[in-house]
Design an enzyme around this catalytic site. Structure first.
Site, short mmCIF file in Angstrom:
data_model
loop_
_atom_site.label_atom_id
_atom_site.label_comp_id
_atom_site.label_asym_id
_atom_site.label_seq_id
_atom_site.Cartn_x
_atom_site.Cartn_y
_atom_site.Cartn_z
N LEU A 59 -21.85 -3.18 66.69
CA LEU A 59 -22.48 -1.86 66.59
C LEU A 59 -23.16 -1.65 65.24
CD1 LEU A 59 -19.70 0.26 68.29
CD2 LEU A 59 -22.09 0.27 68.99
N LYS A 84 -8.43 -0.35 63.46
CA LYS A 84 -7.38 0.65 63.73
C LYS A 84 -6.04 0.41 63.02
CE LYS A 84 -5.41 -1.71 67.69
NZ LYS A 84 -4.76 -1.64 68.96
N SER A 124 -7.40 10.65 67.05
CA SER A 124 -5.99 10.31 66.94
C SER A 124 -5.18 11.51 66.46
CB SER A 124 -5.85 9.17 65.92
OG SER A 124 -4.52 9.05 65.50
N THR A 126 -3.22 11.43 64.24
CA THR A 126 -3.09 11.29 62.78
C THR A 126 -3.95 12.33 62.04
OG1 THR A 126 -3.04 9.69 60.99
CG2 THR A 126 -4.90 9.53 62.45
N TYR A 149 -7.89 4.89 57.42
CA TYR A 149 -8.10 4.87 58.88
C TYR A 149 -8.13 6.30 59.41
CZ TYR A 149 -6.84 4.86 63.79
OH TYR A 149 -6.81 5.13 65.13
N LYS A 153 -11.24 8.94 61.13
CA LYS A 153 -11.18 9.76 62.37
C LYS A 153 -11.58 11.20 62.06
CE LYS A 153 -9.87 6.52 65.16
NZ LYS A 153 -10.91 5.92 66.00
N TYR A 177 -5.41 10.92 70.61
CA TYR A 177 -4.35 10.17 71.29
C TYR A 177 -3.05 10.27 70.50
CZ TYR A 177 -8.51 7.44 72.80
OH TYR A 177 -9.73 7.01 73.24
N ASN A 199 2.72 -1.77 64.69
CA ASN A 199 3.20 -0.73 65.61
C ASN A 199 4.48 -1.17 66.32
OD1 ASN A 199 -0.15 -0.42 65.97
ND2 ASN A 199 1.03 1.40 65.49
N ARG A 231 8.39 10.00 68.41
CA ARG A 231 6.95 10.00 68.68
C ARG A 231 6.71 10.28 70.16
NH1 ARG A 231 7.12 10.08 64.13
NH2 ARG A 231 6.26 8.72 62.52
N ARG A 293 9.75 3.87 56.17
CA ARG A 293 8.40 3.39 55.87
C ARG A 293 7.62 4.55 55.24
NH1 ARG A 293 4.77 1.21 60.87
NH2 ARG A 293 4.75 3.43 61.39
N GLY A 295 5.12 7.27 54.34
CA GLY A 295 4.11 8.00 55.12
C GLY A 295 4.55 8.42 56.51
P1 NAD Z 1 -8.67 -2.38 69.89
O1 NAD Z 1 -8.78 -3.01 68.54
O2 NAD Z 1 -7.86 -3.08 70.92
O3 NAD Z 1 -10.13 -2.12 70.49
C1 NAD Z 1 -11.25 -1.84 69.68
C2 NAD Z 1 -12.35 -2.79 70.09
O4 NAD Z 1 -13.52 -2.53 69.31
C3 NAD Z 1 -11.99 -4.26 69.85
O5 NAD Z 1 -12.13 -4.96 71.08
C4 NAD Z 1 -12.99 -4.74 68.80
O6 NAD Z 1 -13.36 -6.08 69.01
C5 NAD Z 1 -14.14 -3.76 68.97
N1 NAD Z 1 -14.92 -3.51 67.75
C6 NAD Z 1 -14.47 -3.17 66.51
N2 NAD Z 1 -15.50 -3.01 65.68
C7 NAD Z 1 -16.64 -3.24 66.39
C8 NAD Z 1 -18.03 -3.23 66.07
N3 NAD Z 1 -18.48 -2.98 64.83
N4 NAD Z 1 -18.92 -3.51 67.05
C9 NAD Z 1 -18.50 -3.79 68.30
N5 NAD Z 1 -17.20 -3.82 68.66
C10 NAD Z 1 -16.28 -3.55 67.71
O7 NAD Z 1 -8.14 -0.89 69.67
P2 NAD Z 1 -7.54 0.14 70.71
O8 NAD Z 1 -6.07 0.23 70.49
O9 NAD Z 1 -8.07 -0.16 72.06
O10 NAD Z 1 -8.16 1.47 70.14
C11 NAD Z 1 -9.40 1.97 70.62
C12 NAD Z 1 -9.78 3.20 69.82
O11 NAD Z 1 -8.74 4.16 69.92
C13 NAD Z 1 -9.96 2.92 68.32
O12 NAD Z 1 -11.03 3.70 67.85
C14 NAD Z 1 -8.67 3.39 67.72
O13 NAD Z 1 -8.80 3.80 66.39
C15 NAD Z 1 -8.33 4.57 68.62
N6 NAD Z 1 -6.91 4.89 68.64
C16 NAD Z 1 -6.01 3.91 68.94
C17 NAD Z 1 -4.65 4.18 68.92
C18 NAD Z 1 -3.65 3.08 69.20
O14 NAD Z 1 -2.47 3.26 68.86
N7 NAD Z 1 -4.02 1.98 69.82
C19 NAD Z 1 -4.20 5.48 68.61
C20 NAD Z 1 -5.15 6.47 68.34
C21 NAD Z 1 -6.52 6.17 68.36
N1 UDP Z 2 8.68 1.64 63.62
C1 UDP Z 2 9.81 0.93 63.29
N2 UDP Z 2 9.68 -0.42 63.10
C2 UDP Z 2 8.51 -1.09 63.24
C3 UDP Z 2 7.35 -0.34 63.59
C4 UDP Z 2 7.48 1.02 63.76
O1 UDP Z 2 10.90 1.49 63.15
O2 UDP Z 2 8.46 -2.31 63.02
C5 UDP Z 2 8.78 3.10 63.83
C6 UDP Z 2 7.93 3.90 62.87
O3 UDP Z 2 8.68 4.20 61.71
C7 UDP Z 2 7.61 5.15 63.69
C8 UDP Z 2 7.61 4.65 65.13
O4 UDP Z 2 8.29 3.40 65.12
O5 UDP Z 2 8.65 6.07 63.56
C9 UDP Z 2 6.20 4.44 65.70
O6 UDP Z 2 5.49 3.66 64.76
P1 UDP Z 2 4.01 3.13 65.06
O7 UDP Z 2 3.55 2.40 63.84
O8 UDP Z 2 4.00 2.40 66.36
O9 UDP Z 2 3.17 4.47 65.29
P2 UDP Z 2 2.83 5.69 64.29
O10 UDP Z 2 3.55 5.47 63.02
O11 UDP Z 2 1.36 5.60 64.14
O12 UDP Z 2 3.28 6.90 65.01
#
Ligand code: NAD
Ligand code: UDP
Length: 335
Positions: A59, A84, A124, A126, A149, A153, A177, A199, A231, A293, A295
């Protein structure tokens, strides 16, 4: 309708592509394979029987993005692409700001040039920061984030709001999300983190499979019933369906910026996740209590009422489904 899905071979993107194909959308994907693989395209075909057109462009390459819009009559865009990993973003902020912001701006500029103004964005929970109440509701607004990160967002949400102010033909959905886990029930697509995961669920999977020795549970002295953090975990298939509902809403409503929490409304502790995973899958997850951890908040979960009322969407899958489907995907990967 023809939808461009950025990051459509990634974890959430691939599940959303499946749901879109099953609702007869025409789907085009752009994914540079930074965190995914082309094999996912075939897995999507195995699940749905349908072909997706995939561009492996970046992109950040605006000309390549423009070419996709020239070659395809795109109606709307779902934007998943981005980096991410929270911890990595603290170590490499410029990389995160560059990729996440510039790719979004390129995409929006090209959309504007082609008069495509329907946009769904992966935001997110977050962005709420630490609002002082664990039940997050959309009216709380954006708080102080704890990582670059999270800041990307917030910034992108702001950019999209500003864009709408400048041109109110845009229809934008900001989807916040909570914690997506699980995998498609076929076990063909799921989350495949590179290296040591940050995660919780990906870490549990690597411990259960023997790839990593032990799960560190970060803190058991929080003010929660069992002392571990709480969570709102959401099955990725439920989350994917939320995107189809969000698109439907944009197609059938006045233009504007719509904001929705996508979560279940129910929180589970780290120990509840580990215990449920062991019980439903009959496998052991070695774990130990480790220091907190930095944060981490003790507890947060979604108020999903707005998504229920306006999108007619709610989560349907259980924690048992999430644990079983995650392990089913992992087992197929290591077979
Ligand atoms: P993911 O890394 O599996 O998917 C993101 C995709 O984007 C990847 O396939 C990567 O190859 C592609 N990508 C990255 N930069 C690019 C670029 N410059 N051009 C083209 N492609 C590119 O992540 P995901 O878990 O599927 O997350 C999708 C979205 O949701 C992200 O924006 C992430 O920040 C957001 N999100 C994810 C979570 C989570 O826990 N997974 C939570 C909240 C928000
Ligand atoms: N967590 C944990 N051990 C790990 C990874 C995560 O205990 O190895 C805990 C973390 O402290 C949080 C929860 O699991 O309370 C979810 O963490 P994650 O990183 O998946 O999501 P987020 O922090 O973004 O909510």
């Amino acid at each position: 309708m023809k939808v461009l899905v950025t990051g459509g071979l990634g974890f959430i993107g691939s599940h959303t592509v499946v749901e879109l194909l099953e609702k007869d959308y025409d789907v085009i994907v752009i994914d540079n394979l930074y965190n995914s693989e082309l094999a996912v395209k075939d897995k999507i075909k195995q699940i749905t029987g349908k072909e997706v057109k995939v561009y492996t462009d970046d992109l950040l390459d605006k000309q390549a993005v423009d070419k996709i819009f020239v070659e395809n009559d795109i109606d709307e865009v779902i934007h998943f692409a981005g980096y991410k990993a929270v911890g990595e973003s603290v170590r490499k902020p410029l990389m995160y700001y560059h990729n996440n912001l510039m790719s979004t701006i390129n995409l929006l500029e090209v959309m504007k040039e082609h008069n495509v103004k329907k946009f769904v964005f992966s935001s997110s929970a977050t962005i709420y920061g630490d609002p002082g109440n664990p039940k997050y509701v959309e009216t709380m607004g954006r708080g102080k984030t704890t990582s670059p990160y999270g800041t990307t967002k917030c910034m992108i949400e702001q950019i999209l709001e500003d864009l709408y102010v400048s041109d109110n033909e845009w229809s934008i959905s900001l989807l916040r999300y909570f914690n997506p886990i699980g995998a498609h029930e076929s076990g063909l697509i799921g989350e495949k983190p590179n290296g040591i995961p940050n995660n919780l669920m990906p870490y549990i999977l690597k411990v259960a499979s023997g790839e990593l020795e032990i799960l560190n549970i970060f803190g058991n002295d929080y003010n929660t019933p069992d002392g571990t953090c709480i969570r709102d975990y959401i099955h990725v298939v439920d989350l994917a369906k939320g995107h189809v509902c969000a698109l439907d809403k944009l197609e059938n409503s006045a233009s504007g910026v719509y904001v929705y929490n996508l979560g279940s409304g129910k929180g589970y502790s780290v120990l509840e996740i580990v215990n449920t995973f062991e019980r439903v899958n009959g496998v052991k997850v070695n774990h130990q209590i480790a220091p907190r951890r930095a944060g981490d908040l003790a507890e947060f979960f979604a108020d999903p009422t707005k998504a229920l009322n306006e999108l007619k969407w709610k989560t349907e899958k259980t924690l048992e489904d999430m644990c079983r489907d995650s392990w089913n995907f992992m087992k197929k990967e290591i077979e």
